[in-house]
Design a protein around this motif. Structure first.
Motif, short mmCIF file in Angstrom:
data_model
loop_
_atom_site.label_atom_id
_atom_site.label_comp_id
_atom_site.label_asym_id
_atom_site.label_seq_id
_atom_site.Cartn_x
_atom_site.Cartn_y
_atom_site.Cartn_z
N LEU A 89 -8.83 12.89 10.80
CA LEU A 89 -9.72 12.61 9.67
C LEU A 89 -9.26 12.41 8.40
CD1 LEU A 89 -12.54 15.25 10.84
CD2 LEU A 89 -12.50 12.68 11.05
N GLY A 90 -8.12 13.16 8.02
CA GLY A 90 -7.68 13.20 6.55
C GLY A 90 -6.70 12.30 6.31
N THR A 91 -5.94 11.54 7.08
CA THR A 91 -4.80 10.61 7.06
C THR A 91 -5.51 9.23 6.81
OG1 THR A 91 -3.39 11.67 8.67
CG2 THR A 91 -2.81 9.49 8.01
N PRO A 92 -6.58 8.94 7.48
CA PRO A 92 -7.16 7.55 6.92
C PRO A 92 -7.98 7.49 5.62
CG PRO A 92 -7.83 7.91 9.15
CD PRO A 92 -7.19 9.17 8.50
N MET A 93 -8.42 8.75 5.27
CA MET A 93 -8.91 9.00 3.91
C MET A 93 -8.10 8.99 2.97
SD MET A 93 -11.51 12.02 2.87
CE MET A 93 -10.45 13.30 3.07
N ILE A 94 -6.70 9.53 3.07
CA ILE A 94 -5.97 9.71 1.99
C ILE A 94 -5.30 8.25 2.10
CG2 ILE A 94 -3.54 10.51 1.32
CD1 ILE A 94 -4.44 12.99 2.97
N ALA A 95 -5.16 7.43 3.04
CA ALA A 95 -4.63 6.13 2.95
C ALA A 95 -5.63 5.11 2.25
CB ALA A 95 -4.62 5.71 4.40
N GLU A 96 -6.84 5.49 2.26
CA GLU A 96 -8.05 4.55 1.65
C GLU A 96 -7.69 5.09 -0.14
OE1 GLU A 96 -9.78 2.27 2.11
OE2 GLU A 96 -9.69 2.11 4.51
N GLY A 97 -7.32 6.28 -0.14
CA GLY A 97 -7.31 6.68 -1.57
C GLY A 97 -5.80 5.86 -2.19
N VAL A 98 -4.85 5.97 -1.55
CA VAL A 98 -3.77 5.31 -1.88
C VAL A 98 -3.86 3.73 -2.25
CG1 VAL A 98 -1.21 4.71 -1.15
CG2 VAL A 98 -2.32 7.15 -0.81
N HIS A 99 -4.70 3.05 -1.05
CA HIS A 99 -4.96 1.73 -1.57
C HIS A 99 -5.69 1.38 -2.48
CE1 HIS A 99 -6.48 -2.10 -0.16
NE2 HIS A 99 -7.51 -1.78 -0.29
N HIS A 100 -6.56 2.39 -2.69
CA HIS A 100 -7.73 2.18 -3.86
C HIS A 100 -6.75 1.93 -5.26
CE1 HIS A 100 -11.27 2.15 -6.62
NE2 HIS A 100 -10.52 2.99 -7.05
N LEU A 101 -5.74 3.09 -5.28
CA LEU A 101 -4.87 3.32 -6.58
C LEU A 101 -3.65 2.35 -6.55
CD1 LEU A 101 -4.64 7.17 -6.32
CD2 LEU A 101 -6.27 5.89 -8.01
N THR A 102 -3.18 1.89 -5.49
CA THR A 102 -1.97 1.03 -5.57
C THR A 102 -2.19 -0.42 -4.95
OG1 THR A 102 -1.26 1.79 -3.43
CG2 THR A 102 -0.48 2.89 -5.34
#
Length: 561
Positions: free
Chosen positions: A246-259
């Motif tokens: 659950l946590g890894t894809p959500m964090i990945a989406e956050g990184v994608h949004h920022l970078t």
């Protein structure tokens, strides 16, 4: 007492390094002292449990790697069979755990102090609450608090019409219920006997098998004890896989949004490794220097984000809806805790599968994590009474869940109902992790808040895993005076990441989660043994103390004037 487990003596790793340095500067090929220390080091390990846990984990994961589709099908069939046919056992277990803990808290057993008469609380209330909440919830609450309401809104319980006004009421309430008092009661129950034997009877062992010794006796010294501990370890590893899933894809989406970096398996693997590095350093540092500090940072960052959403979001809507949800939960608590859609299989009734998909699944998930959280809560509760530990865990845990679901969940619900942002359409098109980040981005200073939210998710994930590695290391040691050995903590820290990392690349994380829930079925009966063991041991000691035979426990009583 072994020098390897005493706080006031040299830590195992430091002593080992010192001896190796002595070996280098003296030119000796071998040091007798070094051999003695390494021998004592390995003798502290409960090798049957250590090896048994690894064998079980590999026996599940290797077939999933070699035959992912067939393995997933078998495990999903087993899960459907368990939840469909034994869902009533999970529901009864959750309700009985809640009632039992309330009874214990107000009984004489609840007044027992964990430790000596003059022992002060090892951790302040805020740090204690932060550690138990971070260990018991992790980054999963960021995921579900933001988006769980959307599933209930589209598929509500009790035969309610989807996306109706009544569906809105249940959408804002059911998340609080699933993460509320019963969840924390399931978590707290194992802590009772574990804390009692560790702090009151002074048994330097943190094991589930040891906690049921009053009932099973010497049987826990044989294969049965190993099986109990191995089932706990396997369940925790699967639960950890769920948290990562659950946590890894959500964090990945956050990184994608920022970078702008695309969400790929490589990015998700990098995030896993980063989280592993963080919680490995924390686990290596120990309970006070590592886990406590990380949990404190986690707590204050979470409170800041919640306060920001509350102040700069739809404050009145959040306040009104949250308060109404608490009222709805209070009015329907026992209905929600016992509803299993009994008419679903009869002619003329539509079976939604809501109880099995949500409530039974959640109780099974909490059950898998319960021995771990119980072990951790027990370890950090020295100086508190049983009553304080029960009410503290259940109240702090429930309040934390109310804050997350009330603020984050109702913010997303407001965006949907007001037409500001179509959360459900975005989720259907891009998935739940992307929808969560999109919700956070609707706040003022959206990119900054997405960055803070992503950092919080990473820390939440790390705090859950450093607590997990601490407890796993404790379970596979024969004796724990202060903290498990550092190499042991690090081994389980990296093991917690390695297996989910392999399964990530073959798409088997969800299958590991399901497998752990199936394997966790026997824990229902272990929970009953834990409750029985605590009552038997504590009641016997209370009786002996009152008869002035063996005053081994301290019971808090109000002084008579």
């Amino acid at each position: 007492m072994s020098i390897l487990t005493s706080e006031d003596k040299i830590q195992d790793s430091n002593l080992e390094h010192a001896l190796r340095f002595l070996h280098v500067i003296t030119g000796n090929e071998e040091s007798n002292n070094e051999r003695i220390v390494l021998s004592m080091n390995t003798k502290l390990i409960d090798w049957p449990t250590f090896i048994g846990a690894l064998v079980v984990l590999l026996s599940v994961t290797i077939p999933l790697i070699l035959f992912p589709e067939a393995g997933a099908e078998v495990i999903n069939m087993a899960n459907t069979f368990m939840t469909g046919n034994f869902g009533v056992l999970y529901m009864i277990m959750g309700l009985l755990a809640f009632v039992f803990l309330i009874y214990v808290a107000f009984s004489k057993n609840g007044k027992i102090k964990l430790g000596n008469k003059d022992d002060e609380k090892e951790f302040g209330n805020l740090s204690w609450a932060g550690m138990l909440f971070a260990a018991g919830i992790g980054s999963s609450i960021l995921y579900w608090a933001m988006i769980e309401w959307a599933y209930y809104y589209q598929g509500p319980p009790f035969g309610v019409t989807p996306e109706s006004n009544e569906a809105i009421e249940w959408a804002s309430t059911y998340g609080i219920f699933h993460w509320g008092p019963i969840a924390w009661a399931i978590y707290t129950l194992p802590a009772l006997p574990i804390a009692y034997f560790y702090y009151v009877r002074k048994k330097p062992v943190l094991k589930i098998s040891e906690a049921v010794r009053p009932v099973l006796g010497k049987l826990v010294d044989g294969p049965l004890g190993v099986i109990i501990d191995v089932l706990f370890i396997f369940g925790l590893m699967g639960g950890a896989g769920t948290t990562l899933a659950l946590g890894t894809p959500m964090i990945a989406e956050g990184v994608h949004h920022l970078t702008g970096i695309p969400v790929t398996l490589g990015l998700q693997a990098g995030i896993m490794l980063l989280c592993t590095l963080i919680f490995a350093v924390s686990a290596y540092s120990g309970l006070r220097k590592g886990i406590k500090v990380l949990s404190d940072i986690n707590l204050w960052l979470a409170l800041f984000i919640l306060l920001f959403i509350f102040v700069f979001g739809p404050t009145i809507f959040i306040s009104d809806t949250t308060l109404s949800s608490i009222g709805t939960l209070a009015d329907n608590f026992f209905r929600m805790a016992t509803w299993l859609e009994p008419l679903g299989n009869l002619a003329g009734f539509t079976q939604t599968g809501f109880p099995e998909s949500w409530t039974v699944f959640y109780w099974a998930w909490w059950l898998v994590y319960a021995p771990f959280v119980g072990l951790f809560v027990a370890r950090i509760s020295r100086g508190r009474t049983i009553q304080e530990m029960i009410f503290g865990t259940m109240i702090y845990g429930t309040i934390g869940s109310i804050l997350f679901f009330g603020i984050m969940g109702n913010f997303g619900l407001y965006l949907q109902l007001s037409g500001t942002f179509d959360v459900i359409s975005h989720m259907d098109e891009f998935g739940a992790p992307a929808a969560i980040i999109a919700i956070v981005n609707q706040l003022p200073m959206g990119s900054i808040m997405v960055g803070l939210f992503t950092i919080l998710a990473i820390i939440f994930l790390a705090t859950t895993f450093d607590s997990s590695s601490f407890i796993l290391a404790s379970v596979v040691q024969k004796e724990i005076q202060s903290e498990p050995m550092r190499w042991n903590r690090l081994f389980w820290a990296f093991t917690l990441c390695f297996l989910p990392l392999v399964l990530l690349f073959i798409g088997g994380l969800e299958t590991l989660q399901t497998a752990s829930i199936v394997a966790g079925f026997p824990i229902i009966f272990i929970m009953a043994l834990l409750a029985w063991s605590f009552m038997k041991a504590s009641s016997t000691d209370i009786k002996e103390t009152n008869n002035y035979k063996s005053p081994t426990i301290h019971i808090n009583r109000k002084e008579k004037k």
